[in-house]
Design a protein around this motif. Sequence first.
Motif: not given
Length: 86
Positions: A31-33, A41-42, A62-63, A68-70
């Motif tokens: 959901a976050k991506l 893209i996600y 943009c990183r 947003a991910s581990p």
Amino acid sequence: MAEQLNPKSMNKVFIDIEVEDSIHDDAAIAAKLEEVCPVDIYKDAGGSVEIVDENVDECVLCRLCIEASPPGTVHVKKLYDGTELR
Ligand code: SF4
């Protein structure tokens, strides 16, 4: 005979994106991506991370997905220079 252009082969020319199996089915990260990527893209596919191939080359580096991910679970590969976004 003229060679047919396969539209699918025109994707991921400049950029490739990979996500590790450890987050692939993480609903919160999926959901976050989907939320953070400005060029879609996600996709949150019912709680799994899906990569939308036709949007991958639109990446603006943009990183936000990496933040947003581990650490080390999302790879944004710059195919044109062989490096990966850190
Ligand atoms: S770096 Fe930015 S534009 Fe590229 S995939 Fe990640 S969130 Fe999307």
